[in-house]
Scaffold this motif. Structure first.
Motif, short mmCIF file in Angstrom:
data_model
loop_
_atom_site.label_atom_id
_atom_site.label_comp_id
_atom_site.label_asym_id
_atom_site.label_seq_id
_atom_site.Cartn_x
_atom_site.Cartn_y
_atom_site.Cartn_z
N TYR A 209 11.15 1.51 -2.46
CA TYR A 209 10.27 0.84 -3.38
C TYR A 209 9.65 1.80 -4.38
N GLY A 366 8.41 -10.58 1.82
CA GLY A 366 8.05 -10.56 0.24
C GLY A 366 9.14 -10.14 -0.65
N ASP A 367 8.68 -10.03 -1.91
CA ASP A 367 9.52 -9.61 -3.07
C ASP A 367 9.80 -8.32 -3.40
N SER A 369 11.56 -6.63 -5.12
CA SER A 369 12.03 -6.50 -6.65
C SER A 369 10.83 -6.89 -7.35
N GLY A 370 9.98 -7.49 -6.83
CA GLY A 370 8.49 -7.66 -7.78
C GLY A 370 7.49 -6.85 -7.38
N ASN A 371 6.43 -7.25 -7.35
CA ASN A 371 5.27 -6.12 -7.02
C ASN A 371 4.42 -7.00 -5.84
N ARG A 372 4.91 -7.79 -4.85
CA ARG A 372 3.95 -8.01 -3.85
C ARG A 372 4.85 -8.17 -2.45
N PHE A 373 4.57 -7.10 -1.55
CA PHE A 373 5.54 -7.51 -0.36
C PHE A 373 4.82 -6.68 0.53
N GLY A 390 0.08 -5.00 -3.55
CA GLY A 390 -0.25 -5.91 -4.42
C GLY A 390 -0.92 -7.11 -4.07
#
Length: 482
Positions: A209, A366-367, A369-373, A390
């Motif tokens: 990531y 978590g995600d 592909s996003g910003n919280r994992f 995040g």
């Protein structure tokens, strides 16, 4: 010629500043305390060097980040030390120590004696020459460990705007400096021998990531190889780096971040050393009862994991410093140091925190592909480590709390499904006692007391355990309906 003090702090980094602050809070008298540092400035928050100090706009500069602003407390400027009767012996190297005689000899020939010595010498940056590569002192080649390094790096960055930088190393310094270089409009290539960045902590999935994020900012990665030599121009300024795999990378500047080595040489043969540092007990006291060690230089018992470790992070330096002073000033009131390992970083718009140990099975959630994992590490059926990118303040506190609780995990798939919700749910359940507390991920319903309770409150403990279990069962069923 010499001076005598009750307490001497040897070293001038983060740990030294927080040690001095704690001494003052606990009522040290004027003239009793001295700090000896090779650096010419009062102790400061070292993390600022790889973060705010390198920014092109409104960069951090002293006195803004003297200790103890890192924990939102007062700033310990030179004036503060003077007002509290603390002697600052700056720009001074100690060339020998005699712990039996309780004396330090400086490079200028002065003898300083003490009753209690707190070793906060930290660590030095590993140099390329230690790996058979010359050129560390060449124009354009930089390290980052202290304020002098930071000033040199800023000057090199300013002269390299729009040019190419090679960062050697994929750890903390490499990742944070690479981000700063990008912000300064410099093209960056990172080189490290591991398969992915932050290899000592990140899993491949987590590392991927961050690497993809860095690539989106223009950073290139060359993995699985190392630097073997530099190319220089006629002025001995670096122009390229040569790698073991045959790659040649053009370079207007190079930042080397390949690790650190604790500064223990003064005490070899005098104190017990272990895992590269000075071995201390749960009071931060060394094998000589008049010598304590804190920060990067200390190897200490990590109570939660029942083993000794040496941790290279500012959070430990701060907390160990405070604990050592408590043990010195109020020994009868000070328990064994009970520290939960903690690491964090902030780069670009990203911010992560990690607690505990990264051993055992990994459960990601978590995600990505996003910003919280994040991730949990489960070893021998218990959560021993937690990571979150995040998060909010509450969420970071939650993963810290459950890592300390070490809840039992029966089903990894269920833990993955619950994700961050597992930590949030469990962290909101009141703790029955400090002695604690293992719970199952299955509806957070099982309570096990790891250590025997005192007889006089055993009944209360059983009642409390039953109440928590009932609440957890109800909460779990309600959560499923959501």
């Amino acid at each position: 010629m010499g001076r005598a003090f009750v307490y001497v702090i040897l070293g001038g980094g983060v740990a030294a500043g927080y040690t001095a602050h704690e001494f003052v809070k606990r009522g040290v008298s004027h003239g009793e305390l001295c700090i000896i540092s090779e650096e010419p400035v009062a102790p400061y928050e070292r993390p600022a060097l790889s973060k705010g100090y390198l920014l092109p706009e409104d960069p951090a500069r002293l006195p803004a980040f003297h200790c103890c602003v890192g924990t939102n407390e007062e700033r310990l400027t030179p004036k503060w030390y003077k007002e509290h009767g603390i002697e600052l012996v700056l720009g001074t190297r100690v060339k020998s120590a005699d712990v039996r005689r309780k004396t330090l000899l400086t490079a200028t020939g002065e003898t300083i004696t003490y009753k209690i010595l707190i070793v906060a010498t930290g660590a030095r940056a590993l140099k390329l020459e230690e790996f058979g590569v010359s050129g560390s002192d060449a124009d354009g080649v930089c390290y980052l460990r202290d304020l002098a390094d930071a000033n040199r790096l800023v000057n090199v960055m300013q002269s390299s705007s729009g040019g190419n930088a090679v960062v050697i190393g994929g750890g903390y310094i490499g990742m944070e400096c690479a981000a700063s270089l990008v912000i300064n409009n410099i093209n960056v290539t990172m080189v490290f021998p591991e398969a992915h960045c932050m290899a000592r902590l990140f899993t491949p999935k987590i590392a991927s990531y961050y690497e993809e994020f860095y690539k989106s900012k223009g950073v290139q990665f060359v993995k699985g190889t190392v630097l073997t030599s530099f190319d220089f121009d006629s002025d001995q300024k670096v122009t390229a780096v040569n790698l073991r795999d045959g790659t040649k990378l053009p370079a207007d500047m190079v930042i080397v971040g390949i690790g650190i080595r604790p500064n223990t040489s003064l005490f070899e043969g005098q104190l017990t050393l272990e895992k590269g540092g000075i071995k201390v007990n749960g009071r931060m006291q060394s094998s000589n009862n008049s010598v304590y060690a804190v920060g990067d230089v200390a190897t200490f018992p990590v109570k939660i994991f029942s083993e000794t470790r040496r941790l290279e992070h500012v959070d430990f330096a701060r907390k160990a410093a405070r604990h050592a002073v408590a043990a010195i000033m109020e020994p009868e009131k000070t328990t064994e140091f009970d520290y939960l390992p903690f690491f964090y970083s902030r780069v670009f718009t990203l911010s992560w925190q990690f607690y505990g140990d990264n051993t055992g099975d990994v459960v990601h959630f978590g995600d990505f592909s996003g910003n919280r994992f994040g991730a949990y590490w489960v070893n021998k059926g218990q959560v021993v480590g937690s990571f979150l990118e995040g998060g909010t303040k509450e969420e970071y506190e939650a993963i810290a709390k459950i890592t300390r609780l070490k809840p039992a995990i029966e089903d990894l798939a269920d833990l993955e499904k619950q994700g961050l919700g597992f930590a949030l749910t469990l962290s909101r359940i009141p703790e029955p006692s400090e002695e604690a507390v293992v719970v199952s991920s299955d509806s957070v319903s099982t309570l096990v007391v790891e250590k025997p309770l005192h007889v006089w409150h055993a009944t209360a403990g059983v009642i409390l355990a039953a109440s928590i279990a009932a609440f957890a069962y109800w909460y779990g069923r309600r959560r499923r309906r959501w």
